[in-house]
Every structure is written in C-alpha cells, then in structure tokens.
Design a protein around this motif. Structure first.
Motif, PDB file in Angstrom:
ATOM      1  N   THR A 115       0.858  -1.178   0.000  1.00  0.00           N
ATOM      2  CA  THR A 115       0.000   0.000   0.000  1.00  0.00           C
ATOM      3  C   THR A 115       0.894   1.227   0.000  1.00  0.00           C
ATOM      4  N   LEU A 168      -8.102  -1.318   3.395  1.00  0.00           N
ATOM      5  CA  LEU A 168      -7.470  -1.688   4.663  1.00  0.00           C
ATOM      6  C   LEU A 168      -8.324  -1.293   5.859  1.00  0.00           C
ATOM      7  N   ALA A 179       4.619  -7.583   3.448  1.00  0.00           N
ATOM      8  CA  ALA A 179       3.793  -6.387   3.269  1.00  0.00           C
ATOM      9  C   ALA A 179       4.685  -5.166   3.190  1.00  0.00           C
ATOM     10  N   ILE A 205      -1.753  -3.005   7.201  1.00  0.00           N
ATOM     11  CA  ILE A 205      -1.140  -3.995   6.320  1.00  0.00           C
ATOM     12  C   ILE A 205       0.014  -4.712   6.995  1.00  0.00           C
TER      13      ILE A 205
END
Length: 458
Positions: A115, A168, A179, A205
């Motif tokens: 992310t 998320l 991650a 995450i």
C-alpha cells in the motif's frame, strides 16, 4: 465463513461488490445486495446475480432484518447510515479484501501485499513481472482492478496484492507473507476524517505480516515499521545492511544476502527502470524487496523490470512540439504524487487542478517553485492552487482556465504552449482527482494527449 447458511448483505453493486456476492453465493450463502443507483449497468449486473440466487434491492439502502454480516464496497464511508446502523446492531462490517482472506482454502497462495499514497499500481505490476520472470504463476489483484475474491482459489502460486486505505480500513485479520508501505502523505482526508486515521488504515497492512518492507526515505513509512523486528528498508541512497538501495547506477540488495554487513547483490541498472524518474526507482526497489523476500533471484528482478510495461498516464511522454516536451501524469491525483512528478523535470509549465479532497497544497508549491516556468490551472479547486502559487511562487505566470466541460483541455494545452520555451516540459500532474470534469484520471490524461496531438498537427 461458517458452514450454515447466513444472511449476508453486500453494500454496493460495483466491481468488488458484485464479485463478493458471486463468491458468497457460490459457497451457499444467502446474499442480498443493496444498491442506491438504478441504471442500466446496475440492472444488467443484478440480472446476472439473480441467476445465482442473489437478491438485489435498489433504492435507499436499509439494513435487512436478520443480517449477520455486511460486506461493504471500499468507497462507502464509515459514516454512511447503513454502516452505522450495522455497527449499532452489532453486525460485523468487512470489505471484499477481508472476505477474500477469510474465504481462502488451504493450501492457499501467499499474499505479497503493498500500500502507499502513491506508486501502488506501478509497484504491484513491477512485482508481478518479477514473479513471472522467476517462473511463478502470479497475478496482480486488489485495488489494481481485479477483485481478490476472484483470485484466491485460482491457479496461482502467489498473489501480488495492491491495497488502498479504504480496503485496509475494512480489513482486520490479513496476514500477508510480505507487506510494504511505499509512502504516506495526506490523501483521502475527507474520507478518513484525519491524517492520523488515514495513516492508521495504512498501518493495518503490517499487523499480521511475516516481513514488513518500508521506505527508509519516508518518515511515516519508517515510523509504521518500527515496531516490527522482521523489517527491510529501501532507499534511493546507498543502502545500509538490511536495505535495498542505489549504488552509482545500480539497484543493489543488502538485505537478502548471506552477510548483509559485508556483501551486496546487484539486482538491476537504473536504465532498467521505465519510465525513469526518482519515484519510479523507489517503486522498483519496493517491488524488488517484496520479490526478494519471497525468494525471487536477482536475475528475475532485472528481467522483470525490463519486461515491465508501464500503465498509461504515469509520466508518459506524449510528444515533443517546438522543442517542448509534453508529459501526461494524470495519475498524479494528490499533492504527494504531483511532487514526485515535478521533481523529475528541471523546467516546467505545470498543468494542475481538480478535486484536492481536503489535501494541503502549500508544501508542494513551495518545493516546486524553483522549477516552475508557468502554471495553467483547471478544475474545481484551481483557486486553491492559484492562491498557493501567489504565496510561494509569486514570480511564476499563472493562467486560470474556467469551465467544467471536457473541451477545456484544448484551451489548457494552448495556454501551456504559449508559456513554454524550448527545453521546457509541459507537465500534466494535477495534484487532484478528476471527477469534477472527467470520468476518470485516464479520461483526463487522454483528453490532454489528444489536445497535444492536435497542437502538434497545426
């Protein structure tokens, strides 16, 4: 999911909502979809779901009696009356990503998830290319466009997962193999309510990840990774032990080697990164860190970068007209992305504007001011940018182009061409979303490209 039939409500009939409904129906769940929009597309999707036994209700959504789980589309804010009613009734609310995680069947393909405010799609596609180059059956899923729930039981060895802050927010039990948080900068504050809540969503995450990857050049990303012992950094500087970084014209690994204190592994050359820009090198390093954590060899990292095809509207060179380059970075939909784009060029006529979504623009303008030779503004929040330019770049000529029709782009490009001199770059890096004037950032970028081509044909 429990074995018995339950009453599951899916909020929204978009791509992720329809995918969630299909997946739940295939597992024997009793599913009801709530959708406020009643258009041709929605009716067609509803007809297909009806064949699977899914009921679709149109109109103002209300929580059906007996609901035991609500799966929301990522764009629905937590303050939506339906979601508030579910919370008040003790009904769990999750998103399609969380649903996909719960529906996995062992042996499940591991998730390599990432992310960030910017660079997510580029990095996840680079990662997928590296995984494929190493011989894995890999697919990019999530915010990149393919619902994860459609891929969890597919023929894949590994999933490259792009996650937005919206996705998320509605996820609580994810545990990806690796991650990464690429960067964190103000964005979607109108949705999350504050920068703190936005960052907290990004942090989710890392919670269950086996290895966390962070941007050592980004204070927020580094801060989010601090609690985790199994962490790997990436940097545009010479890497320290435990990091990936840049040495002269090479991307190198000092994390996934036999002795990080004394050795490094060459992964690729800067020339292998396309399109070349500092923030894209960072994306490549992040993707490489995820891939290396999964065991991808250095030669597959290099081959993956060389075989990677960038998506449109990401610092894409459109044309050179009269010794001026025209570059489409319509995907720069927030100030952080625009700042990265502006940093890639020395002398710029900046095309900016759109929906700022509550983000501050002053830091961006202050940092970019020395590079600006002119600015052309369009869209809803152009006056906010104009005032910031007056405060921090008063010597830069600014042209305000009013109007909300898509034909405005021809006038914008004409004004930018008038301000530009040989050697300049006319850069569409709006710093705002596109929906005030265009169907998508892609439509905005295409309008820019077409206007440039018409200019070149004169």
């Amino acid at each position: 999911m429990d074995a018995e039939v339950v009453n599951v409500v899916v909020a929204g009939l978009g791509v992720s909502g329809a995918a969630a409904a299909r997946a739940l129906a295939a597992r024997g769940e009793r599913v009801t979809v709530l959708e406020s929009a009643d258009g041709e597309r929605q009716r067609a999707t509803a007809a297909g779901l009806a064949e699977l036994g899914v009921e679709v209700r149109f109109g103002e959504p209300a929580l059906p009696a007996g609901t035991s789980l609500l799966v929301t589309s990522p764009g629905w804010r937590p303050t939506h009356p339906l979601l508030v009613a579910a919370a008040d009734a003790g009904v769990e609310v999750i998103g399609e990503v969380e649903l996909a995680w719960r529906l996995r069947q062992e042996p499940a393909a591991p998730w390599l998830a990432l992310t960030g405010t910017n660079g997510k799609t580029t990095a996840v596609r680079m990662l997928t290319s590296m995984l494929s180059a190493a011989g894995h059956k890999a697919v990019a899923v999530g915010n990149v466009g393919v619902p994860i729930v459609e891929a969890v039981d597919g023929p894949y060895d590994v999933l490259a997962v792009e996650l937005s802050s919206f996705q998320l927010h509605w996820s609580s039990t994810l545990a990806p193999r690796v991650a990464a948080v690429l960067n964190v900068a103000p964005d979607h504050i109108d949705w999350h309510g504050s920068m703190e809540e936005y960052a907290a969503a990004k942090a989710r995450i890392f919670a269950g990840a086996g290895t966390v990857v962070y941007n050592a050049d980004d204070a927020s990303s580094s801060h989010l990774a601090e609690p985790y012992a199994a962490r790997v950094g990436f940097t545009l500087a010479v890497p320290r032990p435990g990091q990936l970084g840049v040495v002269e014209d090479l991307l190198v690994d000092r994390a996934f080697v036999a002795d990080p204190a004394t050795s490094a592994e060459e992964l690729a050359c800067l020339a292998d990164v396309r399109p070349f820009a500092p923030h894209n090198v960072a994306n490549a390093l992040a993707a490489a860190a995820l891939a290396r954590a999964y065991g991808v060899p250095p030669e597959a990292v290099r081959r993956g970068l060389r075989e990677f095809t960038p998506d449109p509207h990401r610092i894409a060179h459109v044309a050179r007209v009269g010794e001026v380059d025209y570059v489409d970075d319509s995907k720069a939909t927030n100030p952080h992305a625009a700042a990265a784009s502006l940093a890639a060029y020395e002398s710029i006529v900046w095309i900016a504007g759109g929906q700022l979504k509550g983000a501050e623009i002053d830091d961006l303008v202050r940092q970019a001011a020395p590079r600006l030779r002119g600015a052309v503004l369009l869209g809803t929040d152009r006056d906010v940018i104009r005032r910031a330019l007056a405060r921090h770049a008063a010597n830069v000529p600014v042209v305000d182009v009013p109007g909300q029709d898509t034909g405005v782009m021809d006038r914008v490009v004409a004004e930018a061409a008038r301000l530009a001199t040989p050697g300049d770059t006319v850069l569409l890096a709006p710093a705002g979303a596109s929906l005030d004037m265009f169907a998508s950032y892609g439509a905005r970028g295409e309008a820019f490209a077409q206007a440039v081509r018409r200019l070149a044909a004169r």
